[in-house]
Design an enzyme around this catalytic site. Structure first.
Site, PDB file in Angstrom:
ATOM      1  N   SER A  61       0.857  -1.193   0.000  1.00 40.86           N
ATOM      2  CA  SER A  61       0.000   0.000   0.000  1.00 40.86           C
ATOM      3  C   SER A  61       0.886   1.232   0.000  1.00 40.86           C
ATOM      4  CB  SER A  61      -0.880  -0.004   1.268  1.00 40.86           C
ATOM      5  OG  SER A  61      -1.533   1.230   1.450  1.00 40.86           O
TER       6      SER A  61
ATOM      7  N   TYR B 212      -1.875  -0.529  10.919  1.00 41.20           N
ATOM      8  CA  TYR B 212      -2.042  -0.904   9.514  1.00 41.20           C
ATOM      9  C   TYR B 212      -0.792  -0.572   8.710  1.00 41.20           C
ATOM     10  CZ  TYR B 212      -3.743  -0.904   4.710  1.00 41.20           C
ATOM     11  OH  TYR B 212      -3.890  -1.140   3.360  1.00 41.20           O
TER      12      TYR B 212
END
Length: 243
Positions: free
Chosen positions: A137, A150
Protein backbone atom coordinates in the site's frame (compact mmCIF):
# COMPACT_ATOMS: atom_id res chain seq x y z
CA UNK A 1 4.20 -14.06 -20.46
CA UNK A 2 0.93 -14.91 -18.72
CA UNK A 3 -0.70 -17.22 -21.26
CA UNK A 4 -0.69 -20.82 -20.06
CA UNK A 5 0.70 -20.02 -16.62
CA UNK A 6 -0.89 -20.99 -13.31
CA UNK A 7 -1.80 -18.23 -10.88
CA UNK A 8 -3.02 -18.34 -7.28
CA UNK A 9 -4.89 -15.30 -5.94
CA UNK A 10 -5.83 -14.90 -2.28
CA UNK A 11 -8.66 -12.72 -1.05
CA UNK A 12 -10.31 -13.15 -4.43
CA UNK A 13 -13.94 -12.82 -3.37
CA UNK A 14 -14.05 -9.05 -3.97
CA UNK A 15 -12.13 -5.93 -4.90
CA UNK A 16 -8.58 -6.17 -6.20
CA UNK A 17 -8.43 -9.95 -5.89
CA UNK A 18 -11.57 -10.45 -7.91
CA UNK A 19 -10.53 -8.00 -10.62
CA UNK A 20 -7.08 -9.59 -10.84
CA UNK A 21 -8.56 -13.08 -11.20
CA UNK A 22 -10.68 -11.93 -14.11
CA UNK A 23 -7.78 -10.05 -15.72
CA UNK A 24 -5.30 -12.93 -15.48
CA UNK A 25 -7.91 -15.38 -16.71
CA UNK A 26 -8.65 -13.14 -19.68
CA UNK A 27 -4.91 -13.00 -20.41
CA UNK A 28 -4.82 -16.78 -20.68
CA UNK A 29 -3.73 -17.95 -17.23
CA UNK A 30 -5.17 -20.87 -15.31
CA UNK A 31 -6.41 -19.20 -12.16
CA UNK A 32 -6.91 -20.63 -8.68
CA UNK A 33 -8.83 -18.35 -6.34
CA UNK A 34 -9.15 -18.59 -2.59
CA UNK A 35 -11.13 -16.69 0.04
CA UNK A 36 -13.38 -17.31 3.00
CA UNK A 37 -16.59 -16.37 1.16
CA UNK A 38 -17.02 -19.42 -1.05
CA UNK A 39 -20.35 -18.28 -2.49
CA UNK A 40 -18.59 -15.34 -4.09
CA UNK A 41 -15.83 -17.60 -5.39
CA UNK A 42 -18.42 -19.76 -7.10
CA UNK A 43 -19.88 -16.70 -8.81
CA UNK A 44 -16.40 -15.52 -9.82
CA UNK A 45 -15.47 -18.91 -11.28
CA UNK A 46 -18.47 -18.69 -13.61
CA UNK A 47 -17.23 -15.35 -14.94
CA UNK A 48 -13.64 -16.39 -15.63
CA UNK A 49 -12.88 -17.40 -19.18
CA UNK A 50 -10.24 -20.12 -18.82
CA UNK A 51 -9.49 -23.05 -16.55
CA UNK A 52 -10.28 -22.27 -12.93
CA UNK A 53 -10.06 -23.72 -9.43
CA UNK A 54 -11.67 -22.31 -6.32
CA UNK A 55 -11.53 -23.33 -2.70
CA UNK A 56 -12.18 -21.86 0.74
CA UNK A 57 -8.99 -20.29 2.05
CA UNK A 58 -8.30 -18.59 5.35
CA UNK A 59 -4.74 -17.31 4.95
CA UNK A 60 -4.29 -17.12 8.73
CA UNK A 61 -4.34 -20.94 8.82
CA UNK A 62 -1.04 -22.30 7.58
CA UNK A 63 -2.41 -25.77 6.87
CA UNK A 64 -5.08 -24.28 4.59
CA UNK A 65 -2.41 -22.38 2.62
CA UNK A 66 -0.34 -25.54 2.25
CA UNK A 67 -3.35 -27.62 1.21
CA UNK A 68 -4.46 -25.02 -1.32
CA UNK A 69 -1.07 -24.99 -3.02
CA UNK A 70 -0.91 -28.80 -2.93
CA UNK A 71 -4.26 -29.13 -4.68
CA UNK A 72 -3.30 -26.60 -7.35
CA UNK A 73 -0.10 -28.54 -8.04
CA UNK A 74 -2.04 -31.80 -8.23
CA UNK A 75 -4.49 -30.24 -10.68
CA UNK A 76 -2.13 -28.35 -12.99
CA UNK A 77 1.41 -29.46 -12.06
CA UNK A 78 2.76 -25.95 -11.62
CA UNK A 79 2.39 -22.67 -9.74
CA UNK A 80 3.85 -19.75 -11.66
CA UNK A 81 2.27 -16.68 -10.06
CA UNK A 82 1.17 -16.01 -6.49
CA UNK A 83 -0.81 -12.84 -5.77
CA UNK A 84 -0.87 -12.23 -2.02
CA UNK A 85 -3.92 -9.99 -1.99
CA UNK A 86 -5.87 -10.90 1.15
CA UNK A 87 -5.81 -7.98 3.57
CA UNK A 88 -7.68 -5.95 6.17
CA UNK A 89 -7.65 -2.23 7.03
CA UNK A 90 -9.53 -1.58 10.29
CA UNK A 91 -7.93 1.81 10.92
CA UNK A 92 -8.16 3.16 14.46
CA UNK A 93 -6.35 5.50 16.79
CA UNK A 94 -3.94 3.52 18.94
CA UNK A 95 -5.34 5.08 22.15
CA UNK A 96 -8.61 3.26 21.53
CA UNK A 97 -6.82 -0.06 22.09
CA UNK A 98 -8.61 -2.16 19.51
CA UNK A 99 -6.26 -5.04 20.22
CA UNK A 100 -8.41 -7.71 18.57
CA UNK A 101 -8.31 -5.71 15.34
CA UNK A 102 -4.53 -5.36 15.58
CA UNK A 103 -4.19 -9.10 16.01
CA UNK A 104 -6.41 -9.80 13.02
CA UNK A 105 -4.47 -7.36 10.82
CA UNK A 106 -1.16 -8.94 11.78
CA UNK A 107 -2.55 -12.42 11.16
CA UNK A 108 -3.98 -11.60 7.72
CA UNK A 109 -1.71 -8.85 6.40
CA UNK A 110 1.61 -10.33 7.53
CA UNK A 111 1.28 -13.96 8.56
CA UNK A 112 -1.08 -14.73 5.69
CA UNK A 113 1.46 -13.44 3.19
CA UNK A 114 4.22 -15.46 4.85
CA UNK A 115 2.16 -18.65 4.96
CA UNK A 116 1.05 -18.47 1.32
CA UNK A 117 4.54 -17.63 0.12
CA UNK A 118 5.95 -20.51 2.15
CA UNK A 119 3.42 -22.83 0.53
CA UNK A 120 4.76 -22.16 -2.99
CA UNK A 121 8.41 -21.20 -2.56
CA UNK A 122 9.91 -24.70 -2.59
CA UNK A 123 8.14 -25.49 -5.86
CA UNK A 124 9.27 -22.21 -7.44
CA UNK A 125 12.84 -22.74 -6.26
CA UNK A 126 12.88 -26.24 -7.71
CA UNK A 127 11.81 -25.07 -11.14
CA UNK A 128 13.85 -21.84 -10.85
CA UNK A 129 11.02 -19.60 -11.92
CA UNK A 130 7.93 -17.93 -10.53
CA UNK A 131 6.47 -14.56 -9.69
CA UNK A 132 5.32 -13.41 -6.26
CA UNK A 133 3.11 -10.33 -6.20
CA UNK A 134 2.47 -8.80 -2.79
CA UNK A 135 -0.22 -6.18 -2.28
CA UNK A 136 1.32 -3.57 -0.02
CA UNK A 137 0.00 0.00 0.00
CA UNK A 138 1.01 3.63 -0.10
CA UNK A 139 0.78 2.99 3.67
CA UNK A 140 3.88 0.86 3.21
CA UNK A 141 5.76 4.10 2.49
CA UNK A 142 4.11 6.71 4.68
CA UNK A 143 2.47 6.71 8.10
CA UNK A 144 -0.67 8.62 9.03
CA UNK A 145 -2.77 9.16 12.17
CA UNK A 146 -5.02 6.19 13.00
CA UNK A 147 -2.95 4.04 10.66
CA UNK A 148 -0.01 3.15 12.87
CA UNK A 149 -0.74 -0.59 13.07
CA UNK A 150 -2.04 -0.90 9.51
CA UNK A 151 0.96 1.02 8.19
CA UNK A 152 3.24 -1.23 10.21
CA UNK A 153 1.79 -4.29 8.49
CA UNK A 154 2.23 -2.76 5.04
CA UNK A 155 5.78 -1.56 5.80
CA UNK A 156 6.43 -5.17 6.75
CA UNK A 157 5.20 -6.37 3.36
CA UNK A 158 7.42 -3.83 1.58
CA UNK A 159 10.42 -5.08 3.54
CA UNK A 160 9.46 -8.72 3.01
CA UNK A 161 9.14 -8.18 -0.74
CA UNK A 162 12.62 -6.70 -0.98
CA UNK A 163 14.01 -9.51 1.15
CA UNK A 164 12.44 -12.08 -1.17
CA UNK A 165 13.91 -10.32 -4.19
CA UNK A 166 17.40 -10.35 -2.74
CA UNK A 167 17.17 -13.99 -1.71
CA UNK A 168 15.43 -15.53 -4.71
CA UNK A 169 15.50 -13.37 -7.85
CA UNK A 170 19.17 -13.76 -8.79
CA UNK A 171 19.63 -17.26 -7.35
CA UNK A 172 16.33 -18.88 -8.31
CA UNK A 173 14.82 -16.76 -11.09
CA UNK A 174 11.80 -15.85 -8.94
CA UNK A 175 10.54 -12.36 -9.64
CA UNK A 176 8.97 -10.26 -6.89
CA UNK A 177 6.63 -7.29 -7.22
CA UNK A 178 5.22 -5.07 -4.48
CA UNK A 179 2.04 -3.29 -5.55
CA UNK A 180 1.38 -0.14 -3.51
CA UNK A 181 -2.10 1.29 -4.13
CA UNK A 182 -3.44 4.54 -2.78
CA UNK A 183 -7.18 4.92 -2.21
CA UNK A 184 -9.10 2.22 -4.07
CA UNK A 185 -12.88 1.83 -4.21
CA UNK A 186 -13.12 -1.54 -2.45
CA UNK A 187 -14.67 -3.00 0.72
CA UNK A 188 -11.59 -2.21 2.85
CA UNK A 189 -13.20 0.78 4.57
CA UNK A 190 -16.03 -1.47 5.72
CA UNK A 191 -13.71 -2.96 8.35
CA UNK A 192 -13.23 0.38 10.13
CA UNK A 193 -15.10 0.36 13.46
CA UNK A 194 -13.52 3.44 15.08
CA UNK A 195 -16.37 5.96 14.97
CA UNK A 196 -13.97 8.89 15.22
CA UNK A 197 -12.91 8.04 11.65
CA UNK A 198 -16.37 8.48 10.14
CA UNK A 199 -15.26 11.78 8.63
CA UNK A 200 -12.20 10.14 7.08
CA UNK A 201 -14.36 7.47 5.49
CA UNK A 202 -16.79 10.03 4.08
CA UNK A 203 -13.96 12.12 2.62
CA UNK A 204 -12.49 9.04 1.00
CA UNK A 205 -15.83 8.35 -0.66
CA UNK A 206 -15.81 11.85 -2.19
CA UNK A 207 -12.43 11.30 -3.87
CA UNK A 208 -12.26 9.92 -7.38
CA UNK A 209 -10.63 6.74 -6.14
CA UNK A 210 -8.79 4.12 -8.12
CA UNK A 211 -10.84 1.16 -9.26
CA UNK A 212 -9.90 -2.43 -8.56
CA UNK A 213 -9.37 -2.85 -12.30
CA UNK A 214 -6.62 -0.21 -12.21
CA UNK A 215 -4.64 -2.36 -9.77
CA UNK A 216 -5.39 -5.52 -11.73
CA UNK A 217 -3.98 -3.82 -14.83
CA UNK A 218 -0.77 -3.05 -12.93
CA UNK A 219 -0.47 -6.69 -11.86
CA UNK A 220 -1.00 -7.86 -15.43
CA UNK A 221 1.71 -5.46 -16.59
CA UNK A 222 4.21 -6.77 -14.04
CA UNK A 223 3.49 -10.45 -14.53
CA UNK A 224 3.34 -10.16 -18.32
CA UNK A 225 6.78 -8.56 -18.55
CA UNK A 226 9.58 -10.64 -20.11
CA UNK A 227 11.45 -12.95 -17.75
CA UNK A 228 14.52 -10.69 -17.71
CA UNK A 229 12.37 -7.79 -16.42
CA UNK A 230 11.74 -7.74 -12.66
CA UNK A 231 9.18 -5.05 -11.88
CA UNK A 232 9.91 -4.66 -8.17
CA UNK A 233 7.54 -1.86 -7.11
CA UNK A 234 4.48 -0.14 -8.50
CA UNK A 235 3.15 2.82 -6.50
CA UNK A 236 -0.20 3.94 -7.88
CA UNK A 237 -2.37 6.72 -6.45
CA UNK A 238 -5.50 8.53 -7.57
CA UNK A 239 -4.55 11.77 -9.28
CA UNK A 240 -6.29 13.77 -6.53
CA UNK A 241 -4.65 11.97 -3.58
CA UNK A 242 -2.07 14.20 -1.95
CA UNK A 243 -0.29 11.68 0.33
Amino acid sequence: MIKGKVAIITGASSGIGRATALALSKAGAKVAVGARRTDRLEELAKEMSGETFHKKLDVTQRHECDEFAKEVLEKWGSIDILVNNAGLMPLSFFKNLKVDEWDRMIDVNIKGVLYCTAAVISHMREKKSGHIVNISSVAGRIVFPAGSVYCATKHAIAAFSEGLRQEFSVRSGIRVTSIEPGVVATELNNTITDESLNGFVENAKKMEALQAQDIADAIVYATNSPQHVNVNEILIRPTTQDR
